[in-house]
Motif scaffolding. Structure first.
Motif, PDB file in Angstrom:
ATOM      1  N   GLU A 180      28.974  -3.482  15.885  1.00  0.00           N
ATOM      2  CA  GLU A 180      28.546  -2.399  16.766  1.00  0.00           C
ATOM      3  C   GLU A 180      29.529  -1.235  16.634  1.00  0.00           C
ATOM      4  OE1 GLU A 180      27.237  -1.623  21.428  1.00  0.00           O
ATOM      5  OE2 GLU A 180      28.788  -3.086  20.961  1.00  0.00           O
TER       6      GLU A 180
ATOM      7  N   GLY B 127      30.036   2.794  18.193  1.00  0.00           N
ATOM      8  CA  GLY B 127      29.486   3.743  19.153  1.00  0.00           C
ATOM      9  C   GLY B 127      30.468   4.796  19.599  1.00  0.00           C
TER      10      GLY B 127
ATOM     11  N   GLN C 112      31.273   7.193  23.163  1.00  0.00           N
ATOM     12  CA  GLN C 112      31.047   7.550  24.562  1.00  0.00           C
ATOM     13  C   GLN C 112      31.658   8.917  24.819  1.00  0.00           C
ATOM     14  OE1 GLN C 112      32.606   4.502  27.119  1.00  0.00           O
ATOM     15  NE2 GLN C 112      30.877   3.121  26.793  1.00  0.00           N
TER      16      GLN C 112
ATOM     17  N   ASP D  17      26.332   7.839  25.954  1.00  0.00           N
ATOM     18  CA  ASP D  17      26.781   6.727  25.106  1.00  0.00           C
ATOM     19  C   ASP D  17      25.760   6.535  23.988  1.00  0.00           C
ATOM     20  OD1 ASP D  17      27.692   4.407  23.940  1.00  0.00           O
ATOM     21  OD2 ASP D  17      28.013   3.337  25.816  1.00  0.00           O
ATOM     22  N   VAL D  18      26.214   6.641  22.746  1.00  0.00           N
ATOM     23  CA  VAL D  18      25.344   6.460  21.576  1.00  0.00           C
ATOM     24  C   VAL D  18      25.978   5.403  20.682  1.00  0.00           C
ATOM     25  CG1 VAL D  18      24.260   7.550  19.587  1.00  0.00           C
ATOM     26  CG2 VAL D  18      24.581   8.856  21.694  1.00  0.00           C
ATOM     27  N   SER D  19      25.191   4.431  20.274  1.00  0.00           N
ATOM     28  CA  SER D  19      25.740   3.353  19.461  1.00  0.00           C
ATOM     29  C   SER D  19      24.694   2.841  18.484  1.00  0.00           C
ATOM     30  CB  SER D  19      26.232   2.197  20.344  1.00  0.00           C
ATOM     31  OG  SER D  19      25.162   1.635  21.077  1.00  0.00           O
ATOM     32  N   GLY D  20      25.192   2.187  17.446  1.00  0.00           N
ATOM     33  CA  GLY D  20      24.350   1.506  16.470  1.00  0.00           C
ATOM     34  C   GLY D  20      24.842   0.080  16.307  1.00  0.00           C
TER      35      GLY D  20
ATOM     36  N   LEU E 155      19.482   1.235  17.103  1.00  0.00           N
ATOM     37  CA  LEU E 155      20.223   2.361  17.653  1.00  0.00           C
ATOM     38  C   LEU E 155      19.937   2.428  19.149  1.00  0.00           C
ATOM     39  CD1 LEU E 155      19.448   5.085  14.957  1.00  0.00           C
ATOM     40  CD2 LEU E 155      21.587   3.828  15.219  1.00  0.00           C
ATOM     41  N   GLU E 156      20.957   2.800  19.918  1.00  0.00           N
ATOM     42  CA  GLU E 156      20.803   2.857  21.372  1.00  0.00           C
ATOM     43  C   GLU E 156      21.492   4.101  21.916  1.00  0.00           C
ATOM     44  OE1 GLU E 156      21.488  -0.009  25.313  1.00  0.00           O
ATOM     45  OE2 GLU E 156      22.358  -0.522  23.370  1.00  0.00           O
ATOM     46  N   ALA E 157      20.821   4.770  22.824  1.00  0.00           N
ATOM     47  CA  ALA E 157      21.390   5.948  23.480  1.00  0.00           C
ATOM     48  C   ALA E 157      21.176   5.824  24.984  1.00  0.00           C
ATOM     49  CB  ALA E 157      20.742   7.230  22.961  1.00  0.00           C
TER      50      ALA E 157
ATOM     51  N   ASN F 277      17.931   4.914  29.364  1.00  0.00           N
ATOM     52  CA  ASN F 277      18.347   4.208  28.156  1.00  0.00           C
ATOM     53  C   ASN F 277      17.188   4.133  27.186  1.00  0.00           C
ATOM     54  OD1 ASN F 277      18.446   1.469  26.565  1.00  0.00           O
ATOM     55  ND2 ASN F 277      20.569   1.868  27.136  1.00  0.00           N
TER      56      ASN F 277
ATOM     57  N   GLN G 176      16.177   2.654  23.211  1.00  0.00           N
ATOM     58  CA  GLN G 176      16.603   1.784  22.121  1.00  0.00           C
ATOM     59  C   GLN G 176      15.523   1.729  21.052  1.00  0.00           C
ATOM     60  OE1 GLN G 176      17.064  -2.942  21.837  1.00  0.00           O
ATOM     61  NE2 GLN G 176      18.727  -2.035  22.998  1.00  0.00           N
TER      62      GLN G 176
END
Length: 314
Positions: free
Chosen positions: A50, A52, A54, A64-67, A102-104, A119, A121
């Protein structure tokens, strides 16, 4: 003042499969292929990454953006053992899967009466099979085990969640359009949306048979069920009476009574009928209206549900 941080997570995770895979007795009669437990079943393994960022947009707002991705190894499925004319099927660590996404998330901290988060995804889950006995049925029907990856049964590409919370503290009476608002109450609203689950169409699925070669089967999980959406609401009003504190609650699930679909017929792609008829010389099918017996309640999500509650705090 630091406003942003970058984070990275990596791990190897091991999980012991359920004991039934080790000690299962044959599940078929003596005339069929039998599945045995395997005491040598090993741990399943997943490798997860993971990455990301923040970012604090202000004191009360955060982004917060993550992969992420996960690889699954040693998943349990069936293996075949032959000795002379006899054949046995037993559980073993022979399967695999993978997930990417991907999640934001945008969050507002509680303050100024309103807080919440939204959120989104985007993800996919691929693998060779979605159930632990797929090899058993593949060998029984086609005589071979497919190695191509397809969307798994729980593959949902788009998910959106909105959580909104409104709180009016005790002894606080804000005004809206010149009118004083009562104090000591709150309401929480959660909206959840998800694109449909995949499903495998039958050869009689409308418009499909003319695109298939002779004796060709449809691609597993190549069709999608309808999207699902649900709004849940929870309201509470706190008050004091006779030296005790009380909280009156109204909790409503599926506020708008949406009929969400969670299972469909592979023949029609619909939850309310599995009846088809020939349409033309090409052999394509057209869906017929279903009868009452086709309306399986398990194909749909729960309808609106309202609960009332009263809590007493001593």
């Amino acid at each position: 003042l630091e406003k942003a941080k970058v984070y990275f997570n990596y791990g190897h995770f091991y999980q012991l499969p359920e004991l039934r895979y080790m000690y299962a007795r044959p599940t078929q009669g003596s005339s069929g292929i039998q599945i045995y437990g395997n005491p040598n079943v090993d741990f399943t393994k997943s490798i997860a990454y993971e990455f990301g960022i923040q970012y604090a947009i202000s004191e009360n707002y955060k982004l917060d953006v993550s992969g992420f991705y996960k690889d699954y190894f040693g998943l349990v499925n069936t293996q075949q053992y032959k000795r002379g004319p006899a054949t046995w099927e037993f559980y073993d660590n022979v399967d695999y899967g993978r997930a990417r996404g991907l999640e934001a998330e945008f969050e507002k901290r509680s303050g100024g009466y309103i807080g919440g988060r939204v959120n989104y995804q985007y993800a996919f889950a691929y693998g060779k099979s979605s159930v632990d006995v797929s090899n058993y049925y593949a060998r029984a029907q086609a005589g071979e085990i497919p190695i191509q990856e397809y969307p798994l049964n729980w593959d949902i590409r788009h998910q959106l969640t909105l959580n909104l919370d409104l709180r009016i503290p005790k002894n606080d009476h804000p005004k809206i359009f010149g009118l004083r608002v009562p104090d000591n109450w709150g309401v929480n609203i959660i909206w959840q949306y998800g694109s449909g689950f995949p499903f495998t169409p039958d050869v009689s699925y409308p418009g499909l048979i003319s695109t298939l070669r002779r004796n060709e089967n449809p691609i597993p999980n190549s069709k999608r069920q309808p999207a699902n959406s649900s709004v849940d609401l929870r309201f509470n009003k706190d008050f004091d009476f006779w030296k005790f504190s009380y909280s009156f609650t109204i909790w409503v699930n599926n506020l708008f009574d949406r009929k969400n679909v969670y299972s469909v017929s592979g023949k029609t792609g619909r939850p309310d009928t599995d009846q088809n008829a020939y349409r033309d010389s090409l052999g394509d099918y057209v869906t017929l209206p279903g009868s009452d017996r086709d309306l399986n309640p398990y194909n749909f999500g729960a309808p609106r549900n309202v609960r009332l509650g009263l809590t007493v705090n001593f």
